[in-house]
Write a protein that holds these residues in place. Structure first.
Motif, PDB file in Angstrom:
ATOM      1  N   GLN A 204       0.869  -1.189   0.000  1.00 35.37           N
ATOM      2  CA  GLN A 204       0.000   0.000   0.000  1.00 35.37           C
ATOM      3  C   GLN A 204       0.904   1.237   0.000  1.00 35.37           C
ATOM      4  OE1 GLN A 204      -3.553  -0.795   0.250  1.00 35.37           O
ATOM      5  NE2 GLN A 204      -2.651  -2.842  -0.016  1.00 35.37           N
ATOM      6  N   GLN A 205       1.178   1.766  -1.180  1.00 32.27           N
ATOM      7  CA  GLN A 205       2.066   2.931  -1.250  1.00 32.27           C
ATOM      8  C   GLN A 205       1.343   4.210  -0.838  1.00 32.27           C
ATOM      9  OE1 GLN A 205       4.279   3.275  -4.914  1.00 32.27           O
ATOM     10  NE2 GLN A 205       4.489   1.048  -5.124  1.00 32.27           N
ATOM     11  N   THR A 206       0.089   4.340  -1.248  1.00 33.39           N
ATOM     12  CA  THR A 206      -0.767   5.458  -0.856  1.00 33.39           C
ATOM     13  C   THR A 206      -2.163   4.899  -0.658  1.00 33.39           C
ATOM     14  OG1 THR A 206      -1.509   6.051  -3.092  1.00 33.39           O
ATOM     15  CG2 THR A 206       0.608   6.975  -2.363  1.00 33.39           C
ATOM     16  N   ALA A 207      -3.123   5.786  -0.466  1.00 37.41           N
ATOM     17  CA  ALA A 207      -4.511   5.333  -0.340  1.00 37.41           C
ATOM     18  C   ALA A 207      -5.044   4.743  -1.637  1.00 37.41           C
ATOM     19  CB  ALA A 207      -5.393   6.499   0.105  1.00 37.41           C
ATOM     20  N   VAL A 208      -4.354   5.047  -2.764  1.00 36.82           N
ATOM     21  CA  VAL A 208      -4.800   4.561  -4.074  1.00 36.82           C
ATOM     22  C   VAL A 208      -3.822   3.550  -4.667  1.00 36.82           C
ATOM     23  CG1 VAL A 208      -5.310   5.241  -6.458  1.00 36.82           C
ATOM     24  CG2 VAL A 208      -6.094   6.671  -4.553  1.00 36.82           C
ATOM     25  N   ILE A 209      -2.533   3.807  -4.590  1.00 38.29           N
ATOM     26  CA  ILE A 209      -1.539   2.979  -5.269  1.00 38.29           C
ATOM     27  C   ILE A 209      -1.244   1.730  -4.442  1.00 38.29           C
ATOM     28  CG2 ILE A 209       0.805   2.885  -6.186  1.00 38.29           C
ATOM     29  CD1 ILE A 209       0.637   5.884  -6.633  1.00 38.29           C
TER      30      ILE A 209
ATOM     31  N   PRO B  32       5.265  -6.632 -10.217  1.00 32.66           N
ATOM     32  CA  PRO B  32       4.057  -6.687  -9.389  1.00 32.66           C
ATOM     33  C   PRO B  32       2.785  -6.595 -10.234  1.00 32.66           C
ATOM     34  CG  PRO B  32       5.617  -5.048  -8.571  1.00 32.66           C
ATOM     35  CD  PRO B  32       6.095  -5.454  -9.929  1.00 32.66           C
ATOM     36  N   ILE B  33       1.673  -7.055  -9.681  1.00 28.27           N
ATOM     37  CA  ILE B  33       0.369  -6.916 -10.319  1.00 28.27           C
ATOM     38  C   ILE B  33      -0.289  -5.651  -9.774  1.00 28.27           C
ATOM     39  CG2 ILE B  33      -1.906  -7.959 -10.645  1.00 28.27           C
ATOM     40  CD1 ILE B  33      -0.595 -10.683 -10.225  1.00 28.27           C
ATOM     41  N   ASN B  34      -0.792  -4.846 -10.688  1.00 26.05           N
ATOM     42  CA  ASN B  34      -1.447  -3.594 -10.323  1.00 26.05           C
ATOM     43  C   ASN B  34      -2.714  -3.872  -9.526  1.00 26.05           C
ATOM     44  OD1 ASN B  34      -2.933  -1.208 -10.271  1.00 26.05           O
ATOM     45  ND2 ASN B  34      -2.430  -0.635 -12.370  1.00 26.05           N
ATOM     46  N   GLY B  35      -2.746  -3.328  -8.288  1.00 21.68           N
ATOM     47  CA  GLY B  35      -3.937  -3.447  -7.455  1.00 21.68           C
ATOM     48  C   GLY B  35      -4.462  -2.101  -7.020  1.00 21.68           C
ATOM     49  N   ASN B  36      -4.230  -1.071  -7.849  1.00 21.47           N
ATOM     50  CA  ASN B  36      -4.638   0.286  -7.489  1.00 21.47           C
ATOM     51  C   ASN B  36      -6.141   0.384  -7.233  1.00 21.47           C
ATOM     52  OD1 ASN B  36      -2.008   1.077  -7.849  1.00 21.47           O
ATOM     53  ND2 ASN B  36      -2.353   2.037  -9.856  1.00 21.47           N
TER      54      ASN B  36
ATOM     55  N   TYR C  54     -11.909  -7.744  -3.166  1.00 19.36           N
ATOM     56  CA  TYR C  54     -10.842  -6.743  -3.245  1.00 19.36           C
ATOM     57  C   TYR C  54     -11.067  -5.633  -2.216  1.00 19.36           C
ATOM     58  CZ  TYR C  54      -8.243  -2.676  -4.853  1.00 19.36           C
ATOM     59  OH  TYR C  54      -7.422  -1.586  -4.899  1.00 19.36           O
ATOM     60  N   GLY C  55      -9.972  -5.133  -1.663  1.00 14.64           N
ATOM     61  CA  GLY C  55     -10.034  -3.995  -0.761  1.00 14.64           C
ATOM     62  C   GLY C  55      -8.679  -3.773  -0.118  1.00 14.64           C
ATOM     63  N   TYR C  56      -8.632  -2.847   0.816  1.00 11.24           N
ATOM     64  CA  TYR C  56      -7.382  -2.633   1.568  1.00 11.24           C
ATOM     65  C   TYR C  56      -6.933  -3.965   2.172  1.00 11.24           C
ATOM     66  CZ  TYR C  56      -4.093  -0.797   5.023  1.00 11.24           C
ATOM     67  OH  TYR C  56      -2.972  -0.565   5.774  1.00 11.24           O
ATOM     68  N   ASP C  57      -7.881  -4.713   2.690  1.00 10.20           N
ATOM     69  CA  ASP C  57      -7.656  -6.112   3.055  1.00 10.20           C
ATOM     70  C   ASP C  57      -8.253  -6.949   1.928  1.00 10.20           C
ATOM     71  OD1 ASP C  57      -6.689  -5.114   5.445  1.00 10.20           O
ATOM     72  OD2 ASP C  57      -8.569  -5.483   6.535  1.00 10.20           O
TER      73      ASP C  57
END
Length: 314
Positions: free
Chosen positions: A85-90, A126-130, A160-163
């Protein structure tokens, strides 16, 4: 255009082989003295499987099904992916510690076999999970992981989600290649009997052997017939308890050999350095390949066994 797929390396001069469709196996001899087997569809066993939730900034090990906090000095186990989790979106599903990953998209998770997992293009990207429209880790998406322990996992995104909630199955794939026996003297060909537990092997030194594939080292083999000159390919006729063998000699012979007594009957005696042999089902005609000398080079011929009449095909 055909693209070759490498199934095994480091072999010792593979010569003759026999395909066994019942188990998708290739049994073959290596000129350096081995009887070997290659599983064209390798066998596998489950390492782990189930469902789990990977919290944001946590890692997951597909071999043990273990969740861990962010990779750091205190995290000794070899986890496979980090839900970054690089940011709230990335966000990224990043392979770590030698693992590799590949995204498969919206495919049928249950239909993916362990054999299919072997041939995928794993990488460290990595696989994009933005958390935006570019997200690849949507519900139902499937990806695969080559774990740090060399196992293969298929993974489905359940939520899908933050978790992120996933379903996974990890396989240990057994080696395709197996040496069954050693100690042979320049083996040239092998044919497996109908019971699939025995085989017949020619050795360049002049022997036709019977081999128990469950105890396949050369000292345990039985010499069926000997005294030939560089015997090469074999055709089995178990219905009549016979084998046909050609000699790599000039002149070379086509021989019929009793599998009971080892007695040799010369059928054709004017061949030239024969390598390959096929017989028609009625055993009336032989097809032979010869490394013949002269301007024409090698040739393939059809020979009538009752008369010896030859028709050069190419």
């Amino acid at each position: 255009m055909a693209v070759p797929i490498q199934l095994a390396t480091g072999l010792g001069g593979v010569i003759g082989s026999d395909y066994r469709p019942s188990g998708n196996r290739l049994v073959f001899v290596e000129f350096n003295g081995k009887v070997s087997r290659l599983n064209l569809i390798p066998t596998a066993s489950f390492v782990s499987q189930g469902t789990a939730t990977i919290p944001g900034t946590h890692s997951f090990d597909f071999d043990t099904g273990t969740v861990s906090p962010i990779i750091g000095p205190g995290n000794a186990p070899p986890y496979d992916v980090f839900w970054e989790q690089q940011t709230a979106v990335i966000r990224n599903m990043r392979p770590v510690i030698g693992a590799k990953i590949v995204n498969l998209g919206a495919v049928n998770f249950n239909a993916i076999s362990h054999a299919e997992l072997l041939g995928l293009g794993y990488a460290t990207t990595p696989i994009n999970g933005n958390a935006d429209a570019s997200n690849q880790l949507v519900n139902g998406n499937v990806f695969a992981v080559l774990t740090t322990n060399g196992n293969y996992a298929k993974v489905k995104v359940l939520s899908y989600g933050y978790d992120i909630q996933i379903q996974w199955a990890t396989y240990h794939v057994n080696p395709r290649y197996q040496v069954l026996g050693t100690g042979y003297n320049q083996p040239e060909d092998i044919k497996v009997s109908s019971d699939e537990t025995h085989a017949y092997v020619t050795e360049r030194v002049g022997n036709l052997l019977r081999v128990d594939l469950t105890n396949a080292n050369r000292p345990s083999a039985t010499v069926v017939s000997s005294g030939m000159t560089a015997p090469h390919q074999i055709v089995l006729d178990e219905a009549h308890n016979q084998a046909y063998v050609v000699e790599f000699a000039s002149p070379g012979r086509l021989l019929r050999i009793s599998l009971t007594t080892g007695a040799q009957t010369v059928l054709i005696s004017n061949l030239e350095r024969v390598i390959g042999l096929l017989l028609t089902q009625d055993r009336q005609f032989a097809y032979v390949s010869e490394q013949a000398a002269g301007p024409g080079g090698g040739r393939v011929s059809r020979i009538q066994l009752s008369t010896g009449n030859r028709q050069v095909l190419v």
